[in-house]
Design a protein around this motif. Structure first.
Motif, PDB file in Angstrom:
ATOM      1  N   ALA A   1     -21.128  10.442  28.517  1.00  0.00           N
ATOM      2  CA  ALA A   1     -21.462  11.444  27.503  1.00  0.00           C
ATOM      3  C   ALA A   1     -20.631  11.285  26.235  1.00  0.00           C
ATOM      4  O   ALA A   1     -20.790  12.066  25.306  1.00  0.00           O
ATOM      5  N   ASN A   2     -19.743  10.295  26.220  1.00  0.00           N
ATOM      6  CA  ASN A   2     -18.877  10.043  25.076  1.00  0.00           C
ATOM      7  C   ASN A   2     -18.022  11.273  24.754  1.00  0.00           C
ATOM      8  O   ASN A   2     -17.896  11.688  23.613  1.00  0.00           O
ATOM      9  N   ARG A   3     -17.456  11.852  25.819  1.00  0.00           N
ATOM     10  CA  ARG A   3     -16.588  13.026  25.708  1.00  0.00           C
ATOM     11  C   ARG A   3     -15.203  12.648  26.219  1.00  0.00           C
ATOM     12  O   ARG A   3     -14.955  12.656  27.424  1.00  0.00           O
ATOM     13  N   PRO A   4     -14.288  12.296  25.318  1.00  0.00           N
ATOM     14  CA  PRO A   4     -12.968  11.847  25.772  1.00  0.00           C
ATOM     15  C   PRO A   4     -12.160  12.915  26.498  1.00  0.00           C
ATOM     16  O   PRO A   4     -11.346  12.603  27.354  1.00  0.00           O
ATOM     17  N   GLY A   5     -12.378  14.167  26.203  1.00  0.00           N
ATOM     18  CA  GLY A   5     -11.645  15.231  26.885  1.00  0.00           C
ATOM     19  C   GLY A   5     -11.996  15.317  28.363  1.00  0.00           C
ATOM     20  O   GLY A   5     -11.126  15.513  29.214  1.00  0.00           O
ATOM     21  N   VAL A   6     -13.278  15.159  28.662  1.00  0.00           N
ATOM     22  CA  VAL A   6     -13.730  15.229  30.057  1.00  0.00           C
ATOM     23  C   VAL A   6     -13.210  14.026  30.840  1.00  0.00           C
ATOM     24  O   VAL A   6     -12.703  14.170  31.956  1.00  0.00           O
ATOM     25  N   SER A   7     -13.326  12.843  30.242  1.00  0.00           N
ATOM     26  CA  SER A   7     -12.845  11.652  30.941  1.00  0.00           C
ATOM     27  C   SER A   7     -11.324  11.672  31.084  1.00  0.00           C
ATOM     28  O   SER A   7     -10.780  11.220  32.093  1.00  0.00           O
ATOM     29  N   SER A   8     -10.628  12.232  30.123  1.00  0.00           N
ATOM     30  CA  SER A   8      -9.173  12.341  30.222  1.00  0.00           C
ATOM     31  C   SER A   8      -8.770  13.312  31.331  1.00  0.00           C
ATOM     32  O   SER A   8      -7.806  13.063  32.066  1.00  0.00           O
ATOM     33  N   ALA A   9      -9.493  14.409  31.464  1.00  0.00           N
ATOM     34  CA  ALA A   9      -9.204  15.360  32.540  1.00  0.00           C
ATOM     35  C   ALA A   9      -9.404  14.708  33.902  1.00  0.00           C
ATOM     36  O   ALA A   9      -8.600  14.901  34.823  1.00  0.00           O
ATOM     37  N   GLY A  10     -10.458  13.914  34.043  1.00  0.00           N
ATOM     38  CA  GLY A  10     -10.689  13.199  35.294  1.00  0.00           C
ATOM     39  C   GLY A  10      -9.608  12.174  35.567  1.00  0.00           C
ATOM     40  O   GLY A  10      -9.147  12.026  36.705  1.00  0.00           O
ATOM     41  N   ALA A  11      -9.166  11.483  34.521  1.00  0.00           N
ATOM     42  CA  ALA A  11      -8.109  10.479  34.687  1.00  0.00           C
ATOM     43  C   ALA A  11      -6.788  11.140  35.082  1.00  0.00           C
ATOM     44  O   ALA A  11      -6.055  10.615  35.929  1.00  0.00           O
ATOM     45  N   VAL A  12      -6.496  12.294  34.492  1.00  0.00           N
ATOM     46  CA  VAL A  12      -5.270  13.013  34.844  1.00  0.00           C
ATOM     47  C   VAL A  12      -5.339  13.492  36.291  1.00  0.00           C
ATOM     48  O   VAL A  12      -4.361  13.380  37.045  1.00  0.00           O
ATOM     49  N   LEU A  13      -6.488  13.993  36.707  1.00  0.00           N
ATOM     50  CA  LEU A  13      -6.653  14.436  38.087  1.00  0.00           C
ATOM     51  C   LEU A  13      -6.444  13.277  39.064  1.00  0.00           C
ATOM     52  O   LEU A  13      -5.727  13.417  40.062  1.00  0.00           O
ATOM     53  N   LEU A  14      -7.040  12.131  38.765  1.00  0.00           N
ATOM     54  CA  LEU A  14      -6.855  10.967  39.633  1.00  0.00           C
ATOM     55  C   LEU A  14      -5.399  10.504  39.639  1.00  0.00           C
ATOM     56  O   LEU A  14      -4.865  10.140  40.690  1.00  0.00           O
ATOM     57  N   ALA A  15      -4.752  10.538  38.486  1.00  0.00           N
ATOM     58  CA  ALA A  15      -3.349  10.130  38.425  1.00  0.00           C
ATOM     59  C   ALA A  15      -2.460  11.066  39.240  1.00  0.00           C
ATOM     60  O   ALA A  15      -1.539  10.624  39.923  1.00  0.00           O
ATOM     61  N   LEU A  16      -2.747  12.371  39.182  1.00  0.00           N
ATOM     62  CA  LEU A  16      -1.967  13.322  39.975  1.00  0.00           C
ATOM     63  C   LEU A  16      -2.186  13.108  41.471  1.00  0.00           C
ATOM     64  O   LEU A  16      -1.258  13.236  42.271  1.00  0.00           O
ATOM     65  N   LEU A  17      -3.405  12.809  41.852  1.00  0.00           N
ATOM     66  CA  LEU A  17      -3.680  12.562  43.263  1.00  0.00           C
ATOM     67  C   LEU A  17      -2.968  11.302  43.755  1.00  0.00           C
ATOM     68  O   LEU A  17      -2.464  11.269  44.875  1.00  0.00           O
ATOM     69  N   VAL A  18      -2.916  10.286  42.923  1.00  0.00           N
ATOM     70  CA  VAL A  18      -2.272   9.038  43.315  1.00  0.00           C
ATOM     71  C   VAL A  18      -0.759   9.212  43.336  1.00  0.00           C
ATOM     72  O   VAL A  18      -0.072   8.702  44.220  1.00  0.00           O
ATOM     73  N   ALA A  19      -0.208   9.976  42.409  1.00  0.00           N
ATOM     74  CA  ALA A  19       1.243  10.132  42.285  1.00  0.00           C
ATOM     75  C   ALA A  19       1.804  11.199  43.229  1.00  0.00           C
ATOM     76  O   ALA A  19       3.009  11.233  43.429  1.00  0.00           O
ATOM     77  N   ARG A  20       0.966  12.026  43.791  1.00  0.00           N
ATOM     78  CA  ARG A  20       1.431  13.112  44.632  1.00  0.00           C
ATOM     79  C   ARG A  20       2.319  12.651  45.793  1.00  0.00           C
ATOM     80  O   ARG A  20       3.344  13.269  46.049  1.00  0.00           O
ATOM     81  N   PRO A  21       1.994  11.568  46.517  1.00  0.00           N
ATOM     82  CA  PRO A  21       2.881  11.149  47.600  1.00  0.00           C
ATOM     83  C   PRO A  21       4.270  10.722  47.113  1.00  0.00           C
ATOM     84  O   PRO A  21       5.249  10.829  47.851  1.00  0.00           O
ATOM     85  N   ALA A  22       4.388  10.280  45.875  1.00  0.00           N
ATOM     86  CA  ALA A  22       5.677   9.851  45.352  1.00  0.00           C
ATOM     87  C   ALA A  22       6.528  11.031  44.919  1.00  0.00           C
ATOM     88  O   ALA A  22       7.733  10.906  44.762  1.00  0.00           O
ATOM     89  N   LEU A  23       5.915  12.172  44.681  1.00  0.00           N
ATOM     90  CA  LEU A  23       6.660  13.345  44.214  1.00  0.00           C
ATOM     91  C   LEU A  23       7.317  13.979  45.348  1.00  0.00           C
ATOM     92  O   LEU A  23       7.909  14.408  45.956  1.00  0.00           O
TER      93      LEU A  23
END
Length: 62
Positions: free
Chosen positions: A40-62
């Motif tokens: 949809a060419n919406r950088p805010g939506v894709s950024s929110a998804g990327a942040v969510l994925l990054a938090l899920l991946v980084a959660r075991p390290a926290l």
């Protein structure tokens, strides 16, 4: 060309299954947000998804 589309579909389904198995529904939601944001060419939506994925991946390290 159909071979590339078939390979692409297999890769997408594999990534979805891996995210579902490893990170559950939140991983699929993150992937969905990234995909919808890109299409949809919406950088805010894709950024929110990327942040969510990054938090899920980084959660075991926290």
């Amino acid at each position: 060309m159909p071979v590339i589309a078939l390979i692409s579909a297999v890769v997408v389904v594999t990534v979805e299954q891996l995210l579902q198995w490893r990170y559950g529904a939140a991983g699929l939601l993150g992937l969905l947000l990234v995909t919808v944001g890109i299409h949809a060419n919406r950088p805010g939506v894709s950024s929110a998804g990327a942040v969510l994925l990054a938090l899920l991946v980084a959660r075991p390290a926290l």
